[in-house]
Design a protein around this motif. Structure first.
Motif, PDB file in Angstrom:
ATOM      1  N   PRO A 167       0.674  -1.433   0.228  1.00 33.18           N
ATOM      2  CA  PRO A 167       0.310  -0.025   0.251  1.00 33.18           C
ATOM      3  C   PRO A 167       0.764   1.306  -0.296  1.00 33.18           C
ATOM      4  O   PRO A 167       1.925   1.808   0.530  1.00 33.18           O
ATOM      5  N   ALA A 168       0.818   2.404  -1.129  1.00 30.00           N
ATOM      6  CA  ALA A 168       1.179   3.298  -0.639  1.00 30.00           C
ATOM      7  C   ALA A 168       0.261   4.496  -0.413  1.00 30.00           C
ATOM      8  O   ALA A 168      -0.310   4.341  -1.120  1.00 30.00           O
ATOM      9  N   TYR A 169       0.805   6.220  -0.208  1.00 27.35           N
ATOM     10  CA  TYR A 169       0.222   7.132   0.212  1.00 27.35           C
ATOM     11  C   TYR A 169      -0.324   7.656  -0.925  1.00 27.35           C
ATOM     12  O   TYR A 169      -0.377   8.899  -0.572  1.00 27.35           O
ATOM     13  N   ASN A 170       1.097   7.507  -1.682  1.00 27.95           N
ATOM     14  CA  ASN A 170       1.044   8.572  -2.147  1.00 27.95           C
ATOM     15  C   ASN A 170       1.998   8.118  -4.178  1.00 27.95           C
ATOM     16  O   ASN A 170       2.610   6.941  -3.690  1.00 27.95           O
ATOM     17  N   GLU A 171       1.348   9.069  -4.806  1.00 29.55           N
ATOM     18  CA  GLU A 171       1.394   8.633  -6.271  1.00 29.55           C
ATOM     19  C   GLU A 171       2.988   8.400  -6.460  1.00 29.55           C
ATOM     20  O   GLU A 171       3.349   7.014  -7.280  1.00 29.55           O
ATOM     21  N   PHE A 172       4.344   9.350  -6.363  1.00 33.63           N
ATOM     22  CA  PHE A 172       5.060   9.162  -6.762  1.00 33.63           C
ATOM     23  C   PHE A 172       6.109   7.775  -5.694  1.00 33.63           C
ATOM     24  O   PHE A 172       6.983   7.433  -7.221  1.00 33.63           O
ATOM     25  N   ASP A 173       5.621   7.505  -4.604  1.00 34.26           N
ATOM     26  CA  ASP A 173       6.099   6.538  -3.869  1.00 34.26           C
ATOM     27  C   ASP A 173       5.903   5.257  -4.884  1.00 34.26           C
ATOM     28  O   ASP A 173       6.553   4.037  -4.600  1.00 34.26           O
ATOM     29  N   ALA A 174       4.564   5.146  -5.021  1.00 30.15           N
ATOM     30  CA  ALA A 174       4.467   3.694  -5.665  1.00 30.15           C
ATOM     31  C   ALA A 174       5.133   3.704  -6.747  1.00 30.15           C
ATOM     32  O   ALA A 174       4.763   2.244  -7.408  1.00 30.15           O
ATOM     33  N   HIS A 175       4.992   4.264  -7.729  1.00 28.17           N
ATOM     34  CA  HIS A 175       5.207   4.103  -9.160  1.00 28.17           C
ATOM     35  C   HIS A 175       7.061   4.586  -9.147  1.00 28.17           C
ATOM     36  O   HIS A 175       7.626   3.292 -10.455  1.00 28.17           O
ATOM     37  N   PHE A 176       7.861   4.693  -8.169  1.00 31.87           N
ATOM     38  CA  PHE A 176       9.429   4.653  -8.097  1.00 31.87           C
ATOM     39  C   PHE A 176       9.416   3.027  -7.702  1.00 31.87           C
ATOM     40  O   PHE A 176      10.447   2.729  -7.413  1.00 31.87           O
ATOM     41  N   LEU A 177       8.494   2.938  -6.895  1.00 29.11           N
ATOM     42  CA  LEU A 177       8.807   1.430  -6.023  1.00 29.11           C
ATOM     43  C   LEU A 177       8.357   0.666  -7.207  1.00 29.11           C
ATOM     44  O   LEU A 177       9.307  -0.536  -7.776  1.00 29.11           O
ATOM     45  N   CYS A 178       7.341   0.826  -8.166  1.00 32.56           N
ATOM     46  CA  CYS A 178       6.526  -0.543  -9.174  1.00 32.56           C
ATOM     47  C   CYS A 178       7.927  -0.451 -10.157  1.00 32.56           C
ATOM     48  O   CYS A 178       8.268  -0.833 -10.948  1.00 32.56           O
ATOM     49  N   ALA A 179       8.348   0.530 -10.518  1.00 33.91           N
ATOM     50  CA  ALA A 179       9.725   0.831 -11.538  1.00 33.91           C
ATOM     51  C   ALA A 179      10.963   0.688 -11.376  1.00 33.91           C
ATOM     52  O   ALA A 179      11.754  -0.599 -11.402  1.00 33.91           O
ATOM     53  N   PRO A 215      14.475   7.239  -0.361  1.00 31.79           N
ATOM     54  CA  PRO A 215      15.613   7.176  -1.028  1.00 31.79           C
ATOM     55  C   PRO A 215      16.013   8.475  -2.311  1.00 31.79           C
ATOM     56  O   PRO A 215      14.691   9.506  -1.231  1.00 31.79           O
ATOM     57  N   PRO A 216      16.631   8.951  -2.254  1.00 29.59           N
ATOM     58  CA  PRO A 216      17.909   9.478  -3.405  1.00 29.59           C
ATOM     59  C   PRO A 216      16.235  10.809  -3.813  1.00 29.59           C
ATOM     60  O   PRO A 216      15.402   9.759  -4.614  1.00 29.59           O
ATOM     61  N   LYS A 217      16.489  11.674  -4.220  1.00 31.56           N
ATOM     62  CA  LYS A 217      14.792  12.679  -4.308  1.00 31.56           C
ATOM     63  C   LYS A 217      15.134  12.299  -5.801  1.00 31.56           C
ATOM     64  O   LYS A 217      14.040  12.585  -6.707  1.00 31.56           O
ATOM     65  N   ASN A 218      16.096  12.767  -6.525  1.00 29.81           N
ATOM     66  CA  ASN A 218      15.929  12.939  -7.856  1.00 29.81           C
ATOM     67  C   ASN A 218      15.785  11.273  -8.198  1.00 29.81           C
ATOM     68  O   ASN A 218      15.202  11.076  -8.960  1.00 29.81           O
ATOM     69  N   ILE A 219      16.212  10.505  -7.629  1.00 28.48           N
ATOM     70  CA  ILE A 219      15.451   9.140  -8.040  1.00 28.48           C
ATOM     71  C   ILE A 219      14.759   8.352  -8.395  1.00 28.48           C
ATOM     72  O   ILE A 219      13.847   8.320  -9.337  1.00 28.48           O
ATOM     73  N   ARG A 220      13.671   8.859  -7.087  1.00 32.53           N
ATOM     74  CA  ARG A 220      12.411   8.795  -7.192  1.00 32.53           C
ATOM     75  C   ARG A 220      11.930   9.596  -8.138  1.00 32.53           C
ATOM     76  O   ARG A 220      10.997   8.660  -8.896  1.00 32.53           O
ATOM     77  N   ALA A 221      12.351  10.798  -8.400  1.00 33.72           N
ATOM     78  CA  ALA A 221      11.222  11.832  -9.001  1.00 33.72           C
ATOM     79  C   ALA A 221      11.671  10.614 -10.719  1.00 33.72           C
ATOM     80  O   ALA A 221      11.007  10.946 -11.105  1.00 33.72           O
ATOM     81  N   LEU A 270      21.608   1.941  -7.656  1.00 27.71           N
ATOM     82  CA  LEU A 270      22.207   0.507  -7.518  1.00 27.71           C
ATOM     83  C   LEU A 270      24.257   0.799  -6.870  1.00 27.71           C
ATOM     84  O   LEU A 270      24.442  -0.002  -6.641  1.00 27.71           O
ATOM     85  N   SER A 271      24.294   1.307  -7.550  1.00 30.25           N
ATOM     86  CA  SER A 271      26.191   1.661  -7.418  1.00 30.25           C
ATOM     87  C   SER A 271      26.228   2.883  -7.211  1.00 30.25           C
ATOM     88  O   SER A 271      27.469   3.090  -6.436  1.00 30.25           O
ATOM     89  N   GLY A 272      25.175   3.507  -6.303  1.00 31.60           N
ATOM     90  CA  GLY A 272      25.052   4.320  -5.429  1.00 31.60           C
ATOM     91  C   GLY A 272      25.506   5.855  -6.231  1.00 31.60           C
ATOM     92  O   GLY A 272      25.334   6.727  -5.207  1.00 31.60           O
ATOM     93  N   GLY A 273      25.365   5.938  -7.133  1.00 29.33           N
ATOM     94  CA  GLY A 273      24.868   7.326  -7.680  1.00 29.33           C
ATOM     95  C   GLY A 273      23.383   7.589  -7.735  1.00 29.33           C
ATOM     96  O   GLY A 273      22.242   7.605  -6.802  1.00 29.33           O
ATOM     97  N   GLY A 274      24.014   9.805  -7.196  1.00 26.55           N
ATOM     98  CA  GLY A 274      21.858   9.826  -7.522  1.00 26.55           C
ATOM     99  C   GLY A 274      22.005  10.837  -5.696  1.00 26.55           C
ATOM    100  O   GLY A 274      20.414  10.616  -5.308  1.00 26.55           O
ATOM    101  N   ILE A 275      22.905   9.850  -5.244  1.00 24.34           N
ATOM    102  CA  ILE A 275      22.274  10.284  -3.477  1.00 24.34           C
ATOM    103  C   ILE A 275      23.161  11.102  -3.336  1.00 24.34           C
ATOM    104  O   ILE A 275      24.416  11.725  -3.006  1.00 24.34           O
TER     105      ILE A 275
END
Length: 275
Positions: A167-179, A215-221, A270-275
């Protein structure tokens, strides 16, 4: 034994899932709870929901849904007097089927009223869900939310008993996880873990992949945007092609490009970029 990991990035996709994982709605009596469009007039529409079956789901989308009566907001809820007063047609319909309902064998359905359902709680009504079929070895994921239906109005699409979901309460969280979950490194990691499990895509399996809550904001977006584009593309394709059988579903070519971009962002993550 340890998973036979093919690459370092797949290894990094293993870790801790920082999200709760839930089970779809379970009622154990399709002949009563599933309603054909012609039977919808026998109950009030308020407690009827679009219901997603595993055969209707594809990666990034779904082909169709059925209608399901879900008479409780949460499992075991004692709402019989409310049902009788507020939804008399629904209550009569359930009462006419009382003997059948009482013959259900599952211990989970023995608490609460005679029409109790299981796998229903606050999480069922979350605005977004990342769902997958827990049976079989297909690590395919989709975000579901509201459906605007001509018969029952605007309702949450409810995953069936064959699904697990986050369950997710935010559209961006849901799509980040799905990706993340639909990306190559994650699918590879899930496939490796699931081959060692009795239930291929169970809660236990998905709990072992790295799904961070912050997660890092830019990766999530970036990933949320790509997932939304993938979902839009698949939904348009399904609408235009009028495909209703998942066995003949072939994803549109443009999807490959989006999935390639998702893999690139996930590899960077996963390589540590975007953190």
């Amino acid at each position: 034994g340890a998973p036979l990991i093919k690459s370092g990035l797949t290894l990094k996709a293993l870790g801790v899932c920082e999200w709760e994982i839930r089970h779809g709605a379970k009622d154990d009596l399709k002949m009563v709870f599933e309603l054909s469009p012609s039977k919808l007039c026998e109950v009030e529409p308020d407690l009827v929901f679009p219901y997603l079956r595993s055969r209707d789901m594809v990666k990034w989308g779904y082909l169709s849904y059925t209608y399901r009566l879900i008479p409780q907001r949460k499992a075991g809820q004692d709402n019989e007097s409310v049902l009788r007063l507020r939804y008399p047609k629904t209550y009569d319909y359930l009462r006419q089927n009382k003997n059948r309902l009482l013959l259900r064998k599952s211990i989970w359905l023995k608490t609460g009223p005679f029409y109790s359902v299981f796998g229903v709680g606050d999480y069922t009504w979350s605005p977004y869900k990342i769902v997958w079929c827990r049976l079989g070895f297909r690590p395919e994921f989709v975000v579901i939310s509201d459906v605007i239906d001509p018969h029952v109005g605007k309702k949450k699409l409810i995953p069936s008993d064959h699904f697990m979901f986050i369950p997710a309460y935010n559209e961006f969280d849901a799509h980040f996880l799905c990706a993340l979950l639909n990306s190559s490194p994650y699918r590879e990691a899930i496939a490796e873990i699931s081959h060692q499990s009795k239930s291929p895509l169970s809660k236990e399996v998905i709990s072992k992949v790295y799904l961070p809550s912050n997660p890092p904001k830019n990766i999530r977006a970036q990933l949320a945007d790509l997932s939304m584009r993938a979902h839009f593309l698949v939904s348009q394709y399904i609408r235009n092609s009028k495909i209703s059988n998942r066995r003949v579903f072939r994803p549109p070519d443009e999807l490959k490009l989006i999935e390639k971009q998702i893999d690139e962002v996930v590899n960077k993550f996963l390589s540590g970029g975007g953190i």
